[in-house]
Structures are given as structure tokens and as C-alpha cells.
Design a protein around this motif. Structure first.
Motif, PDB file in Angstrom:
ATOM      1  N   ILE A   5       0.911  -1.096   0.156  1.00 42.36           N
ATOM      2  CA  ILE A   5       0.020  -0.031   0.002  1.00 42.36           C
ATOM      3  C   ILE A   5       0.911   1.037   0.150  1.00 42.36           C
ATOM      4  O   ILE A   5       1.776   1.323   0.801  1.00 42.36           O
ATOM      5  CB  ILE A   5      -0.874  -0.235   1.204  1.00 42.36           C
ATOM      6  CG1 ILE A   5      -1.876  -0.813   1.132  1.00 42.36           C
ATOM      7  CG2 ILE A   5      -1.460   1.495   1.470  1.00 42.36           C
ATOM      8  CD1 ILE A   5      -2.939  -0.943   2.120  1.00 42.36           C
ATOM      9  N   MET A   6       0.534   2.093  -0.935  1.00 43.39           N
ATOM     10  CA  MET A   6       1.488   3.435  -0.821  1.00 43.39           C
ATOM     11  C   MET A   6       0.539   4.488  -0.383  1.00 43.39           C
ATOM     12  O   MET A   6      -0.937   4.329  -0.682  1.00 43.39           O
ATOM     13  CB  MET A   6       1.994   3.545  -2.446  1.00 43.39           C
ATOM     14  CG  MET A   6       2.589   2.463  -2.843  1.00 43.39           C
ATOM     15  SD  MET A   6       3.241   2.824  -4.574  1.00 43.39           S
ATOM     16  CE  MET A   6       4.857   3.435  -4.221  1.00 43.39           C
ATOM     17  N   THR A   7       1.108   5.745   0.048  1.00 42.25           N
ATOM     18  CA  THR A   7       0.356   6.749   0.418  1.00 42.25           C
ATOM     19  C   THR A   7       1.185   8.159   0.336  1.00 42.25           C
ATOM     20  O   THR A   7       2.509   7.885   0.111  1.00 42.25           O
ATOM     21  CB  THR A   7      -0.293   6.567   1.902  1.00 42.25           C
ATOM     22  OG1 THR A   7      -1.064   7.876   2.136  1.00 42.25           O
ATOM     23  CG2 THR A   7       0.610   6.639   2.822  1.00 42.25           C
ATOM     24  N   GLY A   8       0.568   9.193   0.137  1.00 44.70           N
ATOM     25  CA  GLY A   8       1.032  10.437  -0.074  1.00 44.70           C
ATOM     26  C   GLY A   8       0.324  11.153  -0.695  1.00 44.70           C
ATOM     27  O   GLY A   8      -0.426  10.929  -1.780  1.00 44.70           O
ATOM     28  N   GLY A   9       0.086  12.648  -0.349  1.00 50.05           N
ATOM     29  CA  GLY A   9      -0.628  13.483  -1.128  1.00 50.05           C
ATOM     30  C   GLY A   9      -0.654  15.019  -0.597  1.00 50.05           C
ATOM     31  O   GLY A   9       0.083  15.210   0.444  1.00 50.05           O
ATOM     32  N   GLY A  10      -1.206  15.670  -1.166  1.00 52.05           N
ATOM     33  CA  GLY A  10      -1.317  17.105  -0.711  1.00 52.05           C
ATOM     34  C   GLY A  10      -0.699  17.814  -1.876  1.00 52.05           C
ATOM     35  O   GLY A  10      -1.135  19.335  -2.168  1.00 52.05           O
TER      36      GLY A  10
END
Length: 357
Positions: A5-10
Motif C-alpha cells: 500500500i502506497m500513500t502520500g498527497g497534498g
């Protein structure tokens, strides 16, 4: 099959480095899923890549007073609970976080589910999201050699930043053709970050006639920042934003003016493009770009103008100096020991993914 699972944002800077890892992860047999917010920039970018996307709530993390500071902690708690359920359902071997406010609930949720978490920090010093996440991470990959000491408990690993393979495959002639340049003048590329920079745009446009006597100019000026009066200037091509054509545009450049976000300066390093960095000032940032630029200036990869010192005369003079000494900058970048971070990050992911197989 291994799952990640990857995540990151904004911002795009918290998403596109993830995409640089995707081809190698798929090659190694990983099934990839992503956790982000409903309306964040990450959703559009990730869904375009046909990667399964999960939505959670997330409050924005702020260093300043805002009425939402009283409500967003509840959104973060909601996001943690949603991420816990997603992770239990997906059962990943590992989680990779690129930072941004959406990543905090995901990292904490992975920790509660006893899933290893590898984070990546692009800038010299950790952003607020990564500082909050670090206690729950297994390792934190960093971009700058100076950054390892900023990560507590021996969790820091120097990997460099991941660079998309397609950026390295641009065609110089095609880039000039896209812009309609017909003469042999050198190409000056101006990049103000993913949202553009009004300050840089305005300064450049004050001396555009002088610049066009020496250079063909490509100006990536940000959404809503086009100047219609300049559309018919010969040798001047402006864009709000570039995606698919960016590798060709960057390859066409002989010299570059840029902000000093870690992703773009490492792309310039990989492409060996002599560059003049104008980092965001501390008035409008936490000062990370100033530190990034100082590191590159120290190593001979970049020339730097502080935003507070920028005016038309200094800009013109520094560009002339940069172009005269471009071979020196190219030589320093060619000798750099810092490489594309994809392989280094993948090595860390594989190590801790296998431990959780």
C-alpha cells in the motif's frame, strides 16, 4: 503475490515519486494499492495509472492558527480508523509513505496492524507529516546526505529521491519542435513549481525582451498564470502545466531557472542541466527549499539567488554567468555520487517486505 500500500498527497511532489517506484514494484511482482483523500491531487494522478485507490478522511496539519485546527484532529482519527480497516482487508506486506497530511493516518494504522512502514523524505529536514509519522515507521529513506542525522533512532537510510524513468528519456529535438523554436539559440527553461510562482513569473516577464535576444524561453508558469499578451512573442512558449511532454521539454533546456523543491532539483541533477535556483523564502515556507538549494550550491550543482534578493538586473546577470560556466556545472553533476533513488528505496522495501511475508 506480495502486496504494497502506497500513500502520500497534498501536492504533486508527494505523489509523483511514488509513480517512479511503480514499474520496478510491478516487475518484482507486487500488487499495488493506494490510500489517499477524496479530493486530493493524488486521486487524479493515481487513478490515471489504473492503481486501486482507497479514500480516507484526513485533516490538514498546520503550523499556524486556523479554526479548522479544532475539527481536523477528529478527521485524522476517522482517517486512522478507516485506514486500519482497509489495511486489515488488503493485508499488505508493507506500506510506503511519501508524506503529506494524508499519510499520517495511514502510517499510524499500519503500525497498529503490525505492518512495516517505509517512509521517504525528499527535503533536507523532515516535513511536519513525516515528523509525526517517524515514530511509527520502520525506516525513513532520505534524499540528502546531511539528512540522515535528522532522523532519530537510527532509522534514516540515504537513498536519494526516486526519479521517473520517462523523465530521462526525453528528446531534445522534439522538445524544441513542441515549442516551435526554429533558430539555434540556447533554450532557457523556467519552472516555478507545480503551482507556478507569480514572483518568478513577474520578474522574468519584466526582462523577457532582453532574455529573448539571447535565448529561446520555455516558461511553465502555473495554472491561471499565462500572459496572453506574450503569446505571439517569437522564441517564447508558455505553458500552465506540462505532463506527457515534460521529458522532451526538460531535455530541450540548456539552462534552467527553478524553485528548489527536492523532486525537481534531483531531476535536474539526473539530466545534468545547469540551473539557477530561487528557493521559496521563509516568509512563505518552513525554509526547506533554502536548505535544499544550499546543499546543491555547496556541491557545485546549482547557482542560487535568494528570493529576497531577486530583481531583474540580478536575474539577467546570474543567467549570463550560469550560461558562461555551464560546462563547469555539468562536470560537477556528472561526477555526483548521488544517483536515482529508485533502486535504493526498492532495496529497503524488499528487505522489510520479505520479513513480513
Amino acid at each position: 503475490m506480495k502486496k504494497i500500500i502506497m500513500t502520500g498527497g497534498g501536492s504533486a511532489g508527494h505523489v509523483t515519486p511514488n509513480l517512479a517506484l511503480v514499474p520496478k514494484l510491478k516487475e518484482l511482482g507486487y500488487e499495488i494499492e493506494y490510500i489517499g483523500t477524496k479530493d486530493g491531487i493524488e486521486r487524479k494522478i493515481i487513478e490515471a495509472e489504473k492503481i486501486k485507490y482507497h479514500i480516507i478522511a484526513s485533516g490538514k496539519l498546520r503550523r499556524y492558527f486556523d479554526i479548522k485546527n479544532f475539527t481536523d484532529p477528529f478527521r485524522i482519527v476517522k482517517g486512522i480508523l478507516q485506514a486500519i480497516l482497509i489495511i486489515r482487508r488488503v493485508k499488505p506486506n508493507i506500506v510506503f509513505s511519501k508524506g503529506g497530511f494524508v499519510s499520517v493516518p495511514v502510517v499510524i494504522a499500519a503500525h497498529f496492524n503490525k505492518i512495516p512502514v517505509i517512509a521517504h523524505e525528499s527535503d533536507m529536514t523532515p516535513g511536519l507529516a513525516n515528523r509525526l509519522s517517524a515514530p511509527y515507521c520502520t525506516k525513513v529513506c532520505v534524499t540528502f546526505p546531511e539528512s540522515v542525522k535528522n532522523i532519530k533512532n537510527d532509522k534514516g537510510v540515504l537513498t536519494g529521491t526516486p526519479i521517473r524513468e520517462e523523465i530521462l528519456k526525453g528528446n531534445k529535438s522534439l522538445g524544441r519542435k513542441i515549442c516551435g523554436f526554429e533558430d539555434s539559440k540556447p533554450v532557457l527553461l523556467i519552472i516555478g513549481g507545480s503551482l507556478g510562482s507569480k514572483f518568478i513569473n513577474d520578474t522574468v516577464r519584466k526582462v523577457i525582451n532582453e532574455l529573448l535576444m539571447k535565448y529561446n524561453v520555455i516558461h511553465i508558469c502555473g495554472k491561471g498564470n499565462l500572459d496572453e499578451k506574450l503569446n505571439n512573442k517569437k522564441g517564447y512558449k508558455q505553458f500552465e502545466y506540462i505532463s506527457e511532454e515534460l521529458p522532451h521539454i526538460m531535455n530541450a533546456a540548456d539552462i534552467v531557472i527553478s524553485r528548489a523543491g527536492a523532486n525537481v532539483i534531483y531531476e535536474l541533477l539526473a539530466l545534468k542541466k545547469p540551473n539557477l535556483l530561487i528557493p521559496l523564502s521563509k516568509k512563505s515556507s518552513r525554509g526547506d527549499q533554502i536548505l535544499n538549494a544550499a546543499s546543491f550550491e555547496k556541491r557545485g550543482y546549482s547557482m542560487v539567488i535568494n528570493e529576497d534578493d531577486l530583481n531583474e538586473t540580478i536575474l539577467s546577470d546570474k543567467l549570463d554567468q550560469l550560461y558562461r560556466n555551464k560546462d563547469q556545472y555539468i562536470s560537477s553533476m556528472t561526477a555526483s555520487p548521488i544517483k536515482n533513488g529508485v533502486d535504493g528505496i526498492i532495496k529497503v522495501l524488499e528487505q522489510y517486505s520479505l520479513l513480513n511475508s
